[in-house]
Design a protein around this motif. Sequence first.
Motif, PDB file in Angstrom:
ATOM      1  N   LYS A   4       0.828  -1.200   0.000  1.00  0.00           N
ATOM      2  CA  LYS A   4       0.000   0.000   0.000  1.00  0.00           C
ATOM      3  C   LYS A   4       0.865   1.254   0.000  1.00  0.00           C
ATOM      4  O   LYS A   4       1.909   1.299   0.633  1.00  0.00           O
ATOM      5  CB  LYS A   4      -0.896   0.023   1.240  1.00  0.00           C
ATOM      6  N   ASP A  58      -3.100   5.117  -0.532  1.00  0.00           N
ATOM      7  CA  ASP A  58      -3.977   3.978  -0.233  1.00  0.00           C
ATOM      8  C   ASP A  58      -4.393   3.977   1.237  1.00  0.00           C
ATOM      9  O   ASP A  58      -5.559   3.724   1.564  1.00  0.00           O
ATOM     10  CB  ASP A  58      -3.280   2.649  -0.549  1.00  0.00           C
ATOM     11  N   GLN A  83      -8.174   4.401   2.619  1.00  0.00           N
ATOM     12  CA  GLN A  83      -8.724   3.375   3.505  1.00  0.00           C
ATOM     13  C   GLN A  83      -9.244   4.016   4.789  1.00  0.00           C
ATOM     14  O   GLN A  83     -10.333   3.686   5.254  1.00  0.00           O
ATOM     15  CB  GLN A  83      -7.667   2.322   3.826  1.00  0.00           C
TER      16      GLN A  83
END
Length: 126
Positions: free
Chosen positions: A2, A6, A10
């Motif tokens: 990630k 990312d 998230q």
Amino acid sequence: MKSAHDLVEQARTGIREVSMIEADAAIQAADVVIDVREPDEFREGHIDGALNIPRGVLEFKLSSTPELGARDLSVVLYCKTSGRAALAAAALQEMGYMNVKSIAGGFDAWAEAGRPVIKPSLPSFD
């Protein structure tokens, strides 16, 4: 693997971000407004009444400051563009804080919207 982007995206799926339209009311209702930017960024300008607790020490500072330890505090977070604040909001929720909001777009959006910015004055050496 990630990326930082990312991780921010998230975090955004599990937090409450308030729009610029909602920001004033959220700030007025907050027990504490926390600017998670670095001190030099904070000195360049910040939202009135905000505490500067950089993202890198946020969890430690909250854990060691009794006035900020109540998990039912209403907390509003912001950073430059909202990425660090999103990560901070997710971390606070994991710590058990129940009323955490992040300002979408961060300080840049706040300033661009013409909202009041506090800039500390420097002493005169005349």
